[in-house]
Design an enzyme around this catalytic site. Structure first.
Site, short mmCIF file in Angstrom:
data_model
loop_
_atom_site.label_atom_id
_atom_site.label_comp_id
_atom_site.label_asym_id
_atom_site.label_seq_id
_atom_site.Cartn_x
_atom_site.Cartn_y
_atom_site.Cartn_z
N HIS A 226 0.81 -1.23 0.00
CA HIS A 226 0.00 0.00 0.00
C HIS A 226 0.85 1.27 0.00
O HIS A 226 0.32 2.36 -0.23
CB HIS A 226 -0.94 0.01 1.20
CG HIS A 226 -2.05 -1.00 1.08
ND1 HIS A 226 -3.34 -0.66 0.76
CD2 HIS A 226 -2.04 -2.35 1.18
CE1 HIS A 226 -4.08 -1.75 0.70
NE2 HIS A 226 -3.31 -2.80 0.95
N ASP B 214 3.52 9.57 -0.86
CA ASP B 214 2.30 8.86 -0.45
C ASP B 214 2.02 7.77 -1.47
O ASP B 214 2.02 8.05 -2.68
CB ASP B 214 1.13 9.86 -0.44
CG ASP B 214 0.09 9.56 0.63
OD1 ASP B 214 -0.02 8.39 1.02
OD2 ASP B 214 -0.60 10.51 1.07
C1 GDG Z 1 -2.05 4.09 3.32
C2 GDG Z 1 -1.02 4.74 2.38
C3 GDG Z 1 -2.69 4.62 0.54
C4 GDG Z 1 -8.44 10.08 7.90
N1 GDG Z 1 -8.83 10.72 9.01
C5 GDG Z 1 -10.09 10.29 9.26
C6 GDG Z 1 -10.46 9.39 8.28
N2 GDG Z 1 -9.42 9.27 7.47
C7 GDG Z 1 -9.43 8.37 6.31
C8 GDG Z 1 -9.50 9.04 4.99
C9 GDG Z 1 -8.95 7.94 4.07
C10 GDG Z 1 -7.95 7.22 4.98
O1 GDG Z 1 -8.26 7.57 6.31
C11 GDG Z 1 -6.53 7.65 4.75
O2 GDG Z 1 -6.07 7.07 3.56
P1 GDG Z 1 -4.86 7.69 2.78
O3 GDG Z 1 -4.74 6.95 1.51
O4 GDG Z 1 -5.09 9.14 2.60
O5 GDG Z 1 -3.57 7.53 3.71
P2 GDG Z 1 -2.93 6.40 4.69
O6 GDG Z 1 -3.69 6.26 5.94
O7 GDG Z 1 -1.50 6.84 4.88
O8 GDG Z 1 -2.99 5.02 3.87
C12 GDG Z 1 -1.73 5.53 1.30
C13 GDG Z 1 -3.59 3.85 1.49
O9 GDG Z 1 -2.83 3.18 2.50
C14 GDG Z 1 -4.44 2.80 0.75
O10 GDG Z 1 -3.66 1.94 0.01
O11 GDG Z 1 -3.51 5.42 -0.30
O12 GDG Z 1 -0.78 6.08 0.41
O13 GDG Z 1 -0.13 5.59 3.11
O14 GDG Z 1 -9.92 7.01 3.73
O15 GDG Z 1 -10.82 9.41 4.74
N3 GDG Z 1 -11.68 8.80 8.23
C15 GDG Z 1 -12.56 9.07 9.20
N4 GDG Z 1 -12.26 9.93 10.20
C16 GDG Z 1 -11.04 10.57 10.27
O16 GDG Z 1 -10.82 11.35 11.17
N5 GDG Z 1 -13.77 8.49 9.19
#
Ligand code: GDG
Length: 466
Positions: free
Chosen positions: A128, A342
């Protein structure tokens, strides 16, 4: 995890993952049609394997050493033994010829462990996070073991084409195997026959329909209105949503915003920045320092530019329910994604999915996997603070017609590759790879997924589903 739920149900599979609390020994149980096989981790495992090797060695190393990785042999030993525990559990629950899909960097040794124990299995792996260039990866004292571990899979999936390329180069440099994109030739060794492994990009996505439906719901619409009202109905609301992680470039975006207020190019009466920084890995020192730095910066900006009636930055250090996230996306005129590195960045895709009104401007870092697909966002280099400032001003001033044009193209792109497309493409490639390997794995009767990161990061109140 929600991203994979439909796949699990259809496959009648089992989910192998951490139990969620230290020293918690649970029996296998069924949850909403999915068999859950919990793996117990001790306090020492969490320190050495999870917070240590996974989050303080691999995470910074794979994100281009934005923070310095720590290399400790006891952490590595723990990584090996926890990976073995996952592999043993998977071996136990997997039927003959089953398909196993291993998720993420915490379990990179599992594919090889599985292949050695159970050559009948079809094994996929998905990373990921980014896979770094060889010059960086080669720092890792256990680099060959990691590469060998991954090569136990039939298909190794990455977020970006560049990640798959970095992996293939590491294989050539470390093991001297020949590669012809996307195929890596693994020669026969001892009793193990020669095999082909596929390493390529499968950019992950979100459940676009579900997100849009949520965004369209009257309750979320009303909440978005309320948010705008509570912020004093500024002309522009800018939003950042991130785990509080040094890879996300939160400091860079605050610096750019602070300078714009200082230069007078933006006025605090006209614009508010909302920054959701959800708590993350708070037992790792680098993360504690980051929190202090960010909160100091937010305090300074608010102290310097805020007024009694207008706050420059509304900073929220907690998690929110998905409904609230959707309302924030609708309320935000400008979405800032300024990650320094990222794997994908799902927040960018969620913002686009939520904007069924074809409005809103996405400012997106080139260093996210999402930028490969979302080309009509305002693409920025977050290290170039002047460029970032110009992009923010451009986003704030962008005419409605241009906003609509860009957002429509973004929405089309996000719709074309949603999470179902992602998982189906991966599993189809896996089935084909196995068929062409000629070993006839047969019908998959069981999926076993090892997944730690999501369990840990997304379990407390209202963390998202994947
Ligand atoms: C890893 C990789 C890759 C965040 N704060 C809250 C909340 N979130 C949710 C967002 C989104 C998720 O968390 C974060 O996903 P990201 O992709 O932005 O980042 P990582 O957590 O670092 O994820 C990344 C991912 O895995 C998938 O393969 O894209 O690059 O680092 O869904 O909405 N959701 C809620 N409350 C929050 O306060 N409900």
């Amino acid at each position: 995890m929600t991203a994979l739920e439909p796949v699990m149900r259809e496959a009648d599979g089992a989910w192998v993952g951490w139990a969620g609390q230290p020293d918690l020994e649970l029996e296998t149980f069924d949850w909403d049609g999915i068999r859950i096989v919990p793996i117990a981790l001790s306090v020492a495992d969490l320190e050495n394997y999870y917070e240590g090797f996974s989050n303080d060695t691999l995470w910074p190393l794979y994100h281009d050493v934005i923070a310095p990785p720590s290399y400790h042999r006891v952490w590595w030993d723990s990584y090996v033994s926890v990976n073995q525990r996952f592999a043993n559990a998977i071996v136990k629950v997997s039927a003959q010829g089953a398909t196993v899909w291993v998720q993420d960097y915490q379990l990179q040794l599992v594919p090889r462990m599985l292949r050695q124990a159970r050559p009948d299995l079809t094994i996929g792996f998905f990373n990921h996070i980014p896979f770094p260039a060889y010059g960086i990866f080669s720092q890792l004292p256990w680099r060959s073991q990691i590469i060998e571990g991954l090569l136990g899979a039939d298909v190794i999936g990455f977020q970006r084409v560049a990640d798959a390329g970095n992996f293939s180069r590491a294989v050539r440099r470390l093991l001297g195997y020949s590669t012809k994109t996307p195929v890596i030739d693994v020669p026969a060794r001892g009793e193990a026959p020669a095999r082909s492994v596929i390493a390529r990009a499968f950019p992950i996505s979100i459940d676009v329909d579900a997100f849009e439906t949520l965004a369209r719901s009257p309750a979320v619409q009303a909440r978005a209105e309320q948010i705008r009202h509570d912020l004093g109905n500024p002309k522009t609301i800018m939003l950042g949503v991130d785990r509080l992680d040094y890879t996300k470039g939160i400091g860079h975006r605050l610096k750019a915003f602070g300078e714009l207020l200082e230069d007078g190019r933006l006025k605090v009466e006209d614009i508010t920045m909302v920054q959701v920084a959800s708590p993350s890995r708070e037992r790792v020192e680098t993360y504690r320092q980051l929190r202090d730095e960010i909160e100091l910066t937010v305090g300074r900006i608010n102290g310097d530019y805020g007024t009694i009636s207008h706050q420059a930055v509304s900073y929220l250090h907690h998690g929110f329910p998905r409904e609230e996230m959707a309302a924030l996306y609708i309320a935000a005129d400008v979405m800032l994604v300024t990650a320094l590195r990222d794997g994908m960045n799902l927040v960018a895709k969620e913002y686009v999915a939520a904007r069924f009104d074809d409005d809103g401007v996405l400012v997106l870092s080139e260093f996210t996997g999402a930028s490969d697909e979302l080309r009509t966002a305002l693409l920025i280099n977050p290290h170039d603070i002047d460029g970032l400032k110009d992009a923010i001003v451009r986003a704030v001033e962008m005419p409605r017609s241009e906003r609509r044009k860009r957002m429509r193209t973004l929405r089309k792109r996000v719709r074309e590759n949603d999470v179902t497309h992602w998982s189906e493409t991966f599993l189809r490639t896996l089935a084909e790879a196995r068929r062409s390997a000629g070993t006839g794995a047969g019908n998959s009767s069981m999926d076993a997924l090892g997944e730690l990161e999501w369990t840990v990061e997304r379990s407390p109140n209202a963390r998202p589903s994947g």
